[in-house]
Scaffold this motif. Structure first.
Motif: not given
Length: 404
Positions: A277, A281, A284-285, A348, A356-357, A360, A363
């Motif tokens: 998880t 995250v 994605a960032l 998404t 990148t959705s 997310w 995650a």
């Protein structure tokens, strides 16, 4: 090592290649059939749902048939499906080929694991099963990047022609090398006995964890080619080699996760799912950073596939009196998760949240798996046992290396 295990591993390699290679070829397939990214994603999620159906229905239908004959029939089905995909001139026919090939997936691994165990003495059964599932692991580490490279160099159809040939070789190997003596154990299995394992509450909790845990990672992985090219800035020619990086992570994670799960099963699963998880995250960032993306790919593969041995072991432990259908059901759960992740990821993207959705979304799904796994670990001692298998897993529990 019985040589029949090699034939089973080769069959697992071909099946794993069929399942995963499409992710690296999704942009080319979408462009060829003039469909959207989300529609192309159904070539993955449709496959996964068909695996789930085949794992349960086909395994239940053939519990009393000679297992070697069943494996031969399943490989024939696999060959036909990939041949249809290679020849497909429309998106609908391509999807049909994927569905045909997928129907054999769960039953092959569920029944094949029983056959593999029957080829060796009692003390080496889990090792024999692990060898069979090595084919699936190698499909990710070596086969998927190589298959993606072939598809990008010679057209995506060339990849499915290559998989068809692999299926023919595996079929010949099973016919020639898997002894008929394994059929002698077929009579001990019956549908009523296999279904009895599903009275266990822990079996159902394990299946939910599998769906959510693997679904979260596949929510990110399904559209990874778009993320790598559209967000991270990599050229499409680099995708196969980036999948090698991902495959290296899953290979190492699979081994280390299995060893850790052999010591503390539930704790290992909680730690790995939590780590997955966090990794997604961070991915994605930082997806716009090529270096961070490479690191994230390694870690996502490691944490994601590190859970697989523990998840498969857990379901077999709590269904120890009837492992065949339960084992196939867990493979079905892996693929329901695949379909769930691919479907949500496609939504998404379709609503304009960007490439990148899906990461997310993955995650969030994996975080839900952590919660369910914590509940399962907490309730283990208070759930009413359905069999002797509903007890605390010990360090002597066999670890099975697999995937969905």
């Amino acid at each position: 090592m019985p040589i029949g295990l090699i034939a089973l591993a080769l069959g697992g390699f071909g099946i794993g290649l069929t399942e995963f290679v499409i992710a690296g070829l999704l942009p080319e397939v979408a462009a060829d059939f003039a469909v959207s990214e989300a529609a192309a994603g159904w070539l993955i999620s449709g496959y996964a749902l068909s695996v789930a159906v085949g794992a349960i229905l086909l395994t239940a239908a053939v519990t009393r048939l000679p297992r070697k004959h069943v494996l031969v029939g399943l490989m024939v089905l696999f060959i036909i499906g990939n041949l249809v995909s290679a020849l497909a001139q429309t998106y609908s026919v391509m999807l049909l080929g994927r569905i045909i090939a997928a129907l054999c997936h769960g039953a092959f691994f569920g029944i094949g694991s029983v056959v593999a165990a029957s080829l060796v003495p009692q003390s080496k059964k889990s090792g024999a099963i692990a060898i069979m599932f090595t084919g699936l692991t190698l499909a990710n580490v070596l086969g998927v990047p190589f298959g993606t490279f072939i598809g990008q160099s010679f057209g995506w159809r060339a990849t499915f022609w290559a998989i068809t040939v692999i299926g023919v070789i595996a079929l010949a190997g099973i016919v020639a090398l898997v002894p008929r003596a394994t059929d002698d154990t077929a009579h001990v299995s019956n549908l009523r006995g296999e279904l009895r394992a599903f009275r266990s509450g822990q079996v159902w909790l394990s299946l939910v964890v599998t769906v959510l845990g693997f679904g979260g990672m596949f929510g990110a992985f399904t559209y990874i080619a778009f993320t790598l090219t559209e967000v991270s800035g990599f050229d499409s020619a680099a995708v196969p080699w980036l999948l090698v990086v991902f495959g290296a992570g899953l290979f190492v994670g699979n081994i280390l996760g299995g060893k850790a799960a052999d010591r503390r099963l539930d704790r290992t699963l909680i730690v790995l799912l939590s780590g997955l998880t966090v990794v997604m995250v961070l991915f994605a960032l930082t997806a716009a950073n090529p270096v961070a993306t490479v690191v994230a790919l390694v870690l996502m593969g490691g944490f994601g596939f590190g859970t697989v041995p523990g998840l498969q072991t857990r379901i077999m432990l709590y269904a120890d009196t009837a492992p065949t259908l339960a084992s196939s059901a867990n493979i079905a759960a892996f693929n329901v998760g695949n379909a769930l992740g691919a479907w949500i990821g496609g939504i998404t993207i379709s609503v304009g949240l960007g490439y990148t959705s899906p990461i997310w979304a993955g995650a969030a799904i994996t975080a839900a798996a952590v919660v369910v796994m914590m509940v399962a670990a907490t309730r283990r001692s208070v759930l009413a046992p359905a069999s002797a298998g509903e007890t605390e897993p010990t360090s002597a529990a066999p670890v099975v290396t697999t995937s969905h």
